[in-house]
Scaffold this motif. Structure first.
Motif, PDB file in Angstrom:
ATOM      1  N   UNK A   1     -24.569   0.538  56.929  1.00 16.45           N
ATOM      2  CA  UNK A   1     -25.905   0.532  56.706  1.00 16.45           C
ATOM      3  C   UNK A   1     -26.837   1.443  56.719  1.00 16.45           C
ATOM      4  N   UNK A   2     -26.503   2.419  58.116  1.00 17.16           N
ATOM      5  CA  UNK A   2     -27.391   3.746  58.056  1.00 17.16           C
ATOM      6  C   UNK A   2     -27.245   4.485  56.644  1.00 17.16           C
ATOM      7  N   UNK A   3     -26.005   4.587  56.143  1.00 12.10           N
ATOM      8  CA  UNK A   3     -25.813   5.514  55.020  1.00 12.10           C
ATOM      9  C   UNK A   3     -26.460   4.979  53.981  1.00 12.10           C
ATOM     10  N   UNK A   4     -26.499   3.607  53.697  1.00  5.26           N
ATOM     11  CA  UNK A   4     -27.446   3.105  52.510  1.00  5.26           C
ATOM     12  C   UNK A   4     -28.891   3.421  52.730  1.00  5.26           C
ATOM     13  N   UNK A   5     -29.314   2.968  54.110  1.00  5.08           N
ATOM     14  CA  UNK A   5     -30.805   3.265  54.441  1.00  5.08           C
ATOM     15  C   UNK A   5     -31.089   4.736  54.085  1.00  5.08           C
ATOM     16  N   UNK A   6     -30.293   5.751  54.540  1.00  3.23           N
ATOM     17  CA  UNK A   6     -30.737   7.370  54.234  1.00  3.23           C
ATOM     18  C   UNK A   6     -30.785   7.399  52.822  1.00  3.23           C
ATOM     19  N   UNK A   7     -29.776   6.995  51.935  1.00  3.22           N
ATOM     20  CA  UNK A   7     -29.496   6.946  50.599  1.00  3.22           C
ATOM     21  C   UNK A   7     -30.882   6.714  49.836  1.00  3.22           C
ATOM     22  N   UNK A   8     -31.190   5.225  49.975  1.00  4.23           N
ATOM     23  CA  UNK A   8     -32.557   4.858  49.566  1.00  4.23           C
ATOM     24  C   UNK A   8     -33.688   5.538  49.998  1.00  4.23           C
ATOM     25  N   UNK A   9     -33.982   6.131  51.147  1.00  5.81           N
ATOM     26  CA  UNK A   9     -35.235   6.777  51.632  1.00  5.81           C
ATOM     27  C   UNK A   9     -34.960   8.159  50.718  1.00  5.81           C
ATOM     28  N   UNK A  10     -33.747   8.769  50.668  1.00  4.24           N
ATOM     29  CA  UNK A  10     -33.746   9.863  49.755  1.00  4.24           C
ATOM     30  C   UNK A  10     -34.363   9.668  48.314  1.00  4.24           C
ATOM     31  N   UNK A  11     -33.752   8.561  47.846  1.00  5.73           N
ATOM     32  CA  UNK A  11     -34.142   8.395  46.159  1.00  5.73           C
ATOM     33  C   UNK A  11     -35.725   8.161  46.160  1.00  5.73           C
ATOM     34  N   UNK A  12     -36.266   7.454  47.125  1.00  2.00           N
ATOM     35  CA  UNK A  12     -37.924   7.226  47.581  1.00  2.00           C
ATOM     36  C   UNK A  12     -38.504   8.584  47.496  1.00  2.00           C
TER      37      UNK A  12
END
Lengths: 169, 76
Positions: free
Chosen positions: A103-114
């Protein structure tokens, strides 16, 4: 109309053996999602169906033995019967999983893309800022705020030494 | 096997008996901390500000700076 049979022995998927007639046109396919499902939940301790639907020969004979006196069952047989009916015990259900890392990895990844999208936007989409953001204009704004004594007790003008025309040490 | 029978009743009462005193203590701590960390210094700051506050002097300096619309600086 559904021709259902009475549910036997903690509920087998008896409904799947029934037939749904559609006005003489044929038999409707029973979708899997319409049938009762098994899931492990604290708030629903006894799911609608057993976990193991297709019993092996050994398990069938064990079920026959279950019809008799339960005192005759050994501890291993009792556990085997439990595992036929249920997937996880309550203790296993409550165990911590490693899901939070995903979950944390996915969230950080999406925040990075954003973040990348935002940076691109700043460069290629937005026009110039208004003239009121120029340093000279900002300095004039600050001077006006000090002149009108904004927040003189605890805030901005409280930190300004008006006699010496500088910020208080 | 023969597990011990688990606790069936009084689970909420047990939880409350543990957590409510802690919650009360933390709330009281927060309230006292806020009073003596924030409100008392703020009251003191206001008292100190107005102890030697000369309204006329402040008004005159503000007027000379030109922030008022009802009075212009002396000399215009």
């Amino acid at each position: 109309m559904l021709a259902t049979r009475a549910l036997r022995l903690l509920g087998k998927r008896a409904i799947s053996t029934s037939v749904c007639l559609r006005g003489g046109h044929g038999v409707a396919k029973i979708e899997a999602y319409t049938l009762p499902a098994y899931f492990d939940r604290r708030e629903n301790p006894l799911p609608d169906i057993c976990y193991v639907q297709d019993l092996s020969a050994e398990q069938v004979s064990l079920k026959e033995k279950e019809q008799g006196s339960w005192a005759a069952l050994s501890n291993e047989e009792k556990v085997a019967l439990y595992r036929i009916s249920f997937k996880q015990s309550f203790a296993e259900m409550g165990e911590a999983t490693a899901e939070w890392k995903t979950v944390i990895g996915g969230v950080l990844f999406v925040v990075g893309i954003t973040g990348l999208i935002v940076l691109w936007q700043r460069k290629y989409v937005y026009g110039p800022v208004p003239h009121t953001f120029d340093p000279e204009w900002k300095a004039k704004e600050l001077q006006r705020m000090l002149d009108m004594r904004m927040n003189p007790v605890e805030g901005l003008a409280a930190k300004w030494d008006s006699e010496n025309k500088q910020w208080k040490k | 096997m023969s597990l011990q029978k688990p606790l069936m009743r009084g689970l909420l009462a047990k939880r409350l008996r543990f957590h409510v005193p802690i919650a009360f203590a933390l709330s009281m701590l927060a309230a006292v901390g806020w009073k003596y960390g924030v409100t008392e210094p703020r009251k003191q700051a206001y008292a100190d500000f107005y102890k030697h506050y000369d309204a006329t002097k402040e008004f005159t300096s503000m007027r000379e700076a030109g922030v008022f619309e009802s009075v212009r600086p002396t000399g215009e």
